[in-house]
Design an enzyme around this catalytic site. Structure first.
Site, short mmCIF file in Angstrom:
data_model
loop_
_atom_site.label_atom_id
_atom_site.label_comp_id
_atom_site.label_asym_id
_atom_site.label_seq_id
_atom_site.Cartn_x
_atom_site.Cartn_y
_atom_site.Cartn_z
N GLU A 23 0.83 -1.20 0.00
CA GLU A 23 0.00 0.00 0.00
C GLU A 23 0.86 1.26 0.00
O GLU A 23 1.82 1.38 0.76
CB GLU A 23 -0.91 0.02 1.23
CG GLU A 23 -1.87 1.20 1.23
CD GLU A 23 -2.58 1.39 2.55
OE1 GLU A 23 -3.51 2.22 2.59
OE2 GLU A 23 -2.19 0.74 3.53
N CYS A 112 -3.32 -7.20 6.06
CA CYS A 112 -2.85 -5.83 6.29
C CYS A 112 -2.80 -5.52 7.78
O CYS A 112 -3.81 -5.65 8.48
CB CYS A 112 -3.73 -4.81 5.57
SG CYS A 112 -3.19 -3.10 5.82
N ASN A 213 5.58 -15.98 1.98
CA ASN A 213 5.88 -14.55 1.90
C ASN A 213 6.49 -14.07 3.21
O ASN A 213 6.11 -14.52 4.28
CB ASN A 213 4.58 -13.78 1.60
CG ASN A 213 4.74 -12.27 1.67
OD1 ASN A 213 3.96 -11.60 2.33
ND2 ASN A 213 5.72 -11.72 0.99
N GLU A 215 10.25 -11.57 4.46
CA GLU A 215 11.68 -11.53 4.79
C GLU A 215 12.57 -12.25 3.78
O GLU A 215 13.54 -12.91 4.14
CB GLU A 215 11.90 -12.11 6.19
CG GLU A 215 13.06 -11.49 6.95
CD GLU A 215 12.92 -10.00 7.19
OE1 GLU A 215 13.96 -9.34 7.28
OE2 GLU A 215 11.77 -9.48 7.26
N GLY A 237 7.99 -8.61 -1.61
CA GLY A 237 7.59 -7.20 -1.69
C GLY A 237 8.79 -6.29 -1.57
O GLY A 237 9.42 -5.92 -2.56
#
Length: 349
Positions: A23, A112, A213, A215, A237
Site C-alpha cells: 500500500e 494488512c 511470503n 523476509e 515485496g
C-alpha cells in the site's frame, strides 16, 4: 467449482515468484518498471477497500490500469486485483465487478496490519474470526465466474498464532484456489524473523497451493524460505523494491536462466526511469517518492546508503538531482566502508 487454470501450471520450472502488494508504494508505475526487469510471474494490486458500495469501473481502473491491457503490465505480467473488507455480500459484488472488467484473478486481503485498516474491520483483524473468513471467501467464490481464480492472503494471526491453522482451513473451505501466507502475525509487523516453518504446517492441513511470503531479500533467503516452508511458490515485496532484479537472481540461483546481478548504479538509473511517471504530482511529492525508493535501495546496498545519506534532506527536485549526480560520482570514486554505516543492516520496518 473452479474450472480455470492455476497460474503455476504454466510455470513448471520453479520457483514461481509473485510481486507483493504494498500500500502506498506498489502502484502501476512501479509494477511496470519491476516487471520490465523480469523474473516476476504475477503481481497483486494495492488493496481496494470495500466499505459501503460496489465501485464504478473507474475506481478499479485507477488501482489497476492494467485492466485496460488485458489484465497485464506492459511487459505481459498478469496483475491480480486485491480487495479488502469484511462484508461478504459487498466483497462478492465488488469481486464480480472486477472480474467483469477483466481481472485475471481476485485476491482477498486478510493480512494488512495497518491500524486504520484494522479499526474499520479490514485486513489482519479478521484473523480473529475464522467463520467470517469462510463466509467472505465462499461468497466471493460463488460470485466470481468459475474460470477466474480466487485467492487469499493472510498473516499467521492477529496477536498470536493460535488460530493460524484454523484460519487457513477456513479460507480453504471457502473455495479459494491458493493461499498466500505472510509468515508473521499482525503484532510482529515486519520485524525479522519470518516464521516460514509455520507455512509448512499450514500446507499439512490444507489441500491447496500455498505461497510463502516474508523476509526474502536474497537468493539465499529464498532458498531457506522454500526449504522451511516446503513451498516453491514465493511472494516478495520489499526485497524486490530494494533489489529490482532479485527475482532474476533467484531464478539464476536455481539454474533457470543466466543473469549477472545488477550493480548499484543500474539501480539508480532505474529509479530515474520513474521520474516521468511522477510528473502529475507536486514537486515535493515527486522528491519524496524518489527518496522513498532510494531508501529501499539503501537497505541492500552500502553504496546507495552513502548516496542516500547525502541527498535525503534535499527538498527541491533540482537540488535532489544535483546532489544525486555529485554524490554518486563521489561514491564511485571513493567506495564507502561497511564500518562507516553501522546501522546499514536491515532491521525490519
Amino acid at each position: 467449482m473452479f474450472t480455470g487454470q492455476l497460474p503455476f501450471n504454466n510455470h513448471p520450472h520453479r520457483p514461481y515468484i509473485a510481486l507483493a502488494p504494498m500500500e502506498g508504494l506498489m502502484d502501476h508505475h512501479l509494477r511496470d518498471l519491476l516487471t520490465r526487469v523480469g523474473g516476476i510471474d504475477h503481481c497483486v494490486t494495492e488493496f481496494i477497500r470495500v466499505t459501503q458500495q460496489v465501485y464504478p469501473a473507474k475506481v478499479f481502473r485507477r488501482y489497476c490500469p492494467e485492466l485496460l491491457n488485458g489484465g497485464k503490465t506492459p511487459a505481459g505480467t498478469p496483475v491480480h486485483v486485491q480487495l479488502l473488507g469484511s462484508d461478504p455480500e459487498l466483497m462478492a459484488a465488488n469481486a464480480r465487478k472486477a472480474a467483469m472488467l477483466g481481472a485475471p484473478a481476485i485476491d482477498l486481503n486478510f493480512g494488512c496490519p495497518a491500524k486504520t485498516v484494522n479499526k474499520s474491520q479490514g485486513g489482519a483483524v479478521l484473523l480473529q474470526y475464522p467463520d467470517l473468513l469462510a463466509r467472505i471467501t465462499s461468497a466471493v467464490r460463488a460470485a466470481v465466474p468459475s474460470h477466474i481464480p480466487v485467492s487469499a492472503k493472510m498473516r499467521l494471526g492477529f496477536a498470536d498464532k493460535e488460530l493460524a491453522l484454523d484460519n487457513a482451513r477456513a479460507l480453504a473451505s471457502g473455495g479459494i484456489q491458493w493461499l498466500t501466507v505472510h509468515a508473521r502475525t499482525k503484532t510482529e509487523g515486519y520485524k525479522p524473523p519470518a516464521y516460514w516453518d509455520w507455512i509448512a504446517r499450514i500446507k499439512e492441513v490444507t489441500d491447496i497451493p500455498v505461497i510463502a511470503n516474508g523476509e526474502i531479500w536474497t537468493p539465499q533467503q529464498a532458498r531457506q524460505c522454500m526449504a522451511e516452508s516446503h513451498s516453491d511458490l514465493i511472494m516478495i515485496g520489499r526485497g524486490l523494491v530494494a533489489v529490482p532484479d532479485l527475482a532474476l537472481q533467484i531464478k539464476a540461483d536455481h539454474g533457470l536462466l543466466a543473469h549477472s546481478a545488477h550493480g548499484w548504479q543500474q539501480h539508480l538509473e532505474m529509479m530515474q526511469a520513474l521520474i516521468p511517471c511522477l510528473a502529475h504530482l507536486p514537486e515535493k511529492a515527486q522528491t519524496d517518492r524518489l527518496k522513498q525508493w532510494l531508501h529501499y535501495f539503501s537497505l541492500q546496498s552500502l553504496e546507495i546508503r552513502a548516496v542516500f545519506e547525502k541527498v535525503k534532506r534535499q527538498r527541491s527536485l533540482q537540488d535532489f538531482f544535483n546532489s544525486l549526480a555529485e554524490t554518486s560520482a563521489d561514491v564511485a570514486a571513493n567506495p564507502p566502508n561497511a564500518s562507516d554505516y553501522k546501522a546499514y543492516q536491515h532491521q525490519g520496518f
